[in-house]
Write an enzyme that holds these catalytic residues in place. Sequence first.
Site, PDB file in Angstrom:
ATOM      1  N   GLU A 248       4.386   6.334   5.507  1.00 29.70           N
ATOM      2  CA  GLU A 248       4.538   6.400   4.046  1.00 29.70           C
ATOM      3  C   GLU A 248       3.468   7.322   3.499  1.00 29.70           C
ATOM      4  OE1 GLU A 248       3.953   2.326   2.967  1.00 29.70           O
ATOM      5  OE2 GLU A 248       5.733   1.659   4.024  1.00 29.70           O
ATOM      6  N   LYS A 250       0.357   8.334   1.339  1.00 33.08           N
ATOM      7  CA  LYS A 250      -0.800   7.567   0.872  1.00 33.08           C
ATOM      8  C   LYS A 250      -1.021   7.921  -0.593  1.00 33.08           C
ATOM      9  CE  LYS A 250      -5.416   6.108   2.201  1.00 33.08           C
ATOM     10  NZ  LYS A 250      -5.932   6.031   0.845  1.00 33.08           N
ATOM     11  N   ARG A 255      -4.394  -0.156  -6.160  1.00 34.71           N
ATOM     12  CA  ARG A 255      -3.617  -1.125  -5.381  1.00 34.71           C
ATOM     13  C   ARG A 255      -3.294  -2.315  -6.275  1.00 34.71           C
ATOM     14  NH1 ARG A 255      -4.023  -2.352   0.274  1.00 34.71           N
ATOM     15  NH2 ARG A 255      -2.213  -3.610   0.819  1.00 34.71           N
ATOM     16  N   ARG A 270      -6.901  -5.338  -6.711  1.00 35.41           N
ATOM     17  CA  ARG A 270      -7.429  -5.603  -5.389  1.00 35.41           C
ATOM     18  C   ARG A 270      -8.483  -6.711  -5.407  1.00 35.41           C
ATOM     19  NH1 ARG A 270      -8.502  -0.617  -1.546  1.00 35.41           N
ATOM     20  NH2 ARG A 270      -9.504  -1.720   0.146  1.00 35.41           N
ATOM     21  N   PHE A 337       5.358  -1.059  -1.628  1.00 31.82           N
ATOM     22  CA  PHE A 337       5.560  -0.806  -0.206  1.00 31.82           C
ATOM     23  C   PHE A 337       5.680  -2.065   0.627  1.00 31.82           C
ATOM     24  CE2 PHE A 337       1.146   0.670  -1.231  1.00 31.82           C
ATOM     25  CZ  PHE A 337       0.445  -0.429  -0.761  1.00 31.82           C
ATOM     26  N   ARG A 411      -8.001  -6.123   8.047  1.00 29.58           N
ATOM     27  CA  ARG A 411      -7.847  -4.727   8.404  1.00 29.58           C
ATOM     28  C   ARG A 411      -7.322  -4.715   9.827  1.00 29.58           C
ATOM     29  NH1 ARG A 411      -9.799  -0.663   5.604  1.00 29.58           N
ATOM     30  NH2 ARG A 411     -11.323  -1.928   4.506  1.00 29.58           N
TER      31      ARG A 411
HETATM   32  P1  AMP Z   1      -8.683   3.606   1.486  1.00 33.54           P
HETATM   33  O1  AMP Z   1      -8.815   3.200   0.043  1.00 33.54           O
HETATM   34  O2  AMP Z   1      -8.941   5.040   1.750  1.00 33.54           O
HETATM   35  O3  AMP Z   1      -9.400   2.656   2.396  1.00 33.54           O
HETATM   36  O4  AMP Z   1      -7.132   3.440   1.863  1.00 33.54           O
HETATM   37  C1  AMP Z   1      -6.441   2.254   1.806  1.00 33.54           C
HETATM   38  C2  AMP Z   1      -5.709   2.171   0.510  1.00 33.54           C
HETATM   39  O5  AMP Z   1      -4.671   3.119   0.439  1.00 33.54           O
HETATM   40  C3  AMP Z   1      -4.997   0.882   0.260  1.00 33.54           C
HETATM   41  O6  AMP Z   1      -5.832  -0.141  -0.153  1.00 33.54           O
HETATM   42  C4  AMP Z   1      -4.002   1.258  -0.827  1.00 33.54           C
HETATM   43  O7  AMP Z   1      -4.588   1.099  -2.095  1.00 33.54           O
HETATM   44  C5  AMP Z   1      -3.776   2.745  -0.605  1.00 33.54           C
HETATM   45  N1  AMP Z   1      -2.404   3.111  -0.261  1.00 33.54           N
HETATM   46  C6  AMP Z   1      -1.776   4.189  -0.746  1.00 33.54           C
HETATM   47  N2  AMP Z   1      -0.540   4.312  -0.264  1.00 33.54           N
HETATM   48  C7  AMP Z   1      -0.338   3.271   0.570  1.00 33.54           C
HETATM   49  C8  AMP Z   1       0.768   2.851   1.370  1.00 33.54           C
HETATM   50  N3  AMP Z   1       1.899   3.543   1.424  1.00 33.54           N
HETATM   51  N4  AMP Z   1       0.590   1.718   2.109  1.00 33.54           N
HETATM   52  C9  AMP Z   1      -0.576   1.019   2.077  1.00 33.54           C
HETATM   53  N5  AMP Z   1      -1.643   1.387   1.332  1.00 33.54           N
HETATM   54  C10 AMP Z   1      -1.534   2.492   0.582  1.00 33.54           C
END
Ligand code: AMP
Length: 556
Positions: A248, A250, A255, A270, A337, A411
Site C-alpha cells: 500500500e 505510505k 493515523r 494514535r 487500510f 511492531r
Molecule cells: P512511521 O511514522 O514512519 O513510523 O510509519 C508508520 C506510519 O505510517 C503508521 O503509523 C501510519 O500512520 C502511516 N501509514 C501510512 N500509510 C499506511 C498504510 N498504508 N498502512 C499502515 N500505516 C500507514
Amino acid sequence: MRSSSKFADLAQTLEAVRGTRSKNQKVDAFAAYLSKLDADDAEEAARMAVGTSSERGSKDEVQVGYSTVFTVLKGITGASSDDVSKTYLKYGDLGEVAEELLRAKRERPLFEEPLTIAGVSDSFGRLRSAKGKGSGATREALVKSLLLRATPLEGKYIVKVMTREMRTGLVSGMMEGAIAAAFGSSKEETAKAHMLLGDVGLLAKAASRKQLGSVRMEPFRPVNFMLAEPLASAEEVASHFGEAAYAEYKYDGVRAQVHKKGDEVRVYSRRLEDISAFFPEVTRGAAGSAYDFILDGEIVPYSGGKPLPFQLLQRRLRRMVNFSEAAKNAPVEYFAFDLLYEGDREVVELTLRERRKLLDQVRAGTTLRTAESSTVEGAGEISKLFRKSRDLGYEGLVLKSPGSQYTMGKRGSAWVKMKEELDTIDAVIVAAEYGHGKRAGVISDYTFAVRDGDELKTIGKAYSGLTDAEIDEMTARMKEITVHDYGYTRKVKPEVVIEVAFDSIQRSDRHDSGYALRFPRIKRIRADKSVGQADTIEKVEKTFAGQRLKVDRASG
Ligand code: AMP
C-alpha cells in the site's frame, strides 16, 4: 455519595510506591492496597495512580495550570510568591511544593470529614466540566476546596493528578501486574483485557468484578494501533516476506481510528485521543455505512486526486476554530487500510485478506476511501511500485503479509515500511536570502548547519518544503534575527531549527562541514528544538558511512 475508602490510604500507598526503587515492591504495594477496594474505588484509584482522572480516549482531562495551583497555595497558606518560587526551585515538582506549603496551612476547612476516593474523583469531574468563559474562578474555587481539606500528603497527590505529573515509577504496564495480583486474574487474561479496554481504571473495575473474560472490543473504546517495522531496500523487503505481499502507499498524514455505532461516529488519534471535532468531514463521511465498525487508517491532506503537504494538516490541528475555512484550505480524505470490528464482533484475528474484503463491504455508503493495495512479489516489483509511490507524492510503501492477524500495539514483522529518505537531520539556519521568481519578495532560501563541538558548520541550502504561509512567517523571523545584511544574503542569529530530509550525503568543499546533503527539503520547522538540540557532525559522518555500506551491499 456512595461509601468510599479514604483518599489518605491512596496517598500513603503512592508515597510507599514512590519510595522504593524495586519494581516488584512497587507492584506488590499497590496490589495490596487495591485488593481492599470495591470495584468503583479500584477504578478511580488505579487511574489516579497513573496520573489521570478520566478514561483514556475521553475528550476531557483535568488540566489545572501551575498558576492556579500557585494562587490557591498562596491563598490558603499565606506563602508569598517568592516562597512559592523558592520551594519550586528546591523540588522541581509541584506536588512536593504543595506538600511542603500545606504543612503551614493557615485557613481551616469548614468541615473536617476526611477526603474519600469518590469525593476527590467527583471534584475532578467538576474540574473537567468547568470550561469556557468565567470557568477560571470556578476551577480555582474547586482546587481551593480540595486543598483546604487535604493533609499535606493528600495535597501532594491531588496536585500530582491535577497537573498529570505523577512520577512514582508505577507505569501502566506495572499497573496491569498490580491489578492481576490484587484480584487473582491471570497475566494473559489481564493483558488481553487491558489491550481492549486501553484504560487501567476500567481494567481494575472489571478485574475486581471478575469480568475480565467477558471484555470485548467495542466502538468508542480506542485500542492501540498496529505498527510497522522499517526496512531499507526492496531486496530486504522481498526476502523478508519470501512470497507475495500486499503493498500500500505510505500516506503522510495522521493515523486515525474511525469508530461507528448506530448514527454516532468518532475519530481517535494514535494517542487514543478523541479528535472527531477536528475532522467533521470524516465523521460525516463515515455515517452512511449500514454497519457498526472500527477502522484503522490515515487522515491525509488531499485534493484533486493528489496528496498535499503534511504541514497543511498540522496547521489545521492547531486551529480549532472555523472548520469550514480550514476544510477549504486543508481538505482531507480518510484512507482506511484495516478493519478491527464489524457489526458486533472483533475481527482482528481474521487474516488481512479476509479483513480487507469485509472492509470493502462496510465502507459501502460512506465517502471514505480505502488505501490502494496491490500484490507484489520480488525486489523488482517492489522497487517499481516504490518509485511510483514517490512520483505520486507518497512517502513510500507499507507492505503487509496477507495471512497476518491485526496485532494491537505491536511492531510486528507482518507490516514493514519502506521510505526513501535515508534519514532526516535537524539543522540550524545560519544564513538566509530572498528567493527568485515567484519567491522574489520573500526570504525563502536558507543555509543550514550542524553542530561541531561549540561551532556550527554548514551542510546545505534548502528552499523547498515550506508552505507559503510558513515562508511568510520565516521572512519576518529572518529579518528579526538578522545579524548582518550583505545585500544578497544575510547572516542570521542561529536559533531556528529545521528538520531536513535528503536523498544522500556527499563529500563537498562548498560547505565548511566538508559534506553536503543531496536534494535537501525542509520537512518541518522544529519550534520545539533549541540550537543545542540540533544534530551534530558526528551524526552526519555516521549516516554517510552507513549509506556507503548500503551502496556497497546493494552493488556487491
Ligand atoms: P512511521 O511514522 O514512519 O513510523 O510509519 C508508520 C506510519 O505510517 C503508521 O503509523 C501510519 O500512520 C502511516 N501509514 C501510512 N500509510 C499506511 C498504510 N498504508 N498502512 C499502515 N500505516 C500507514
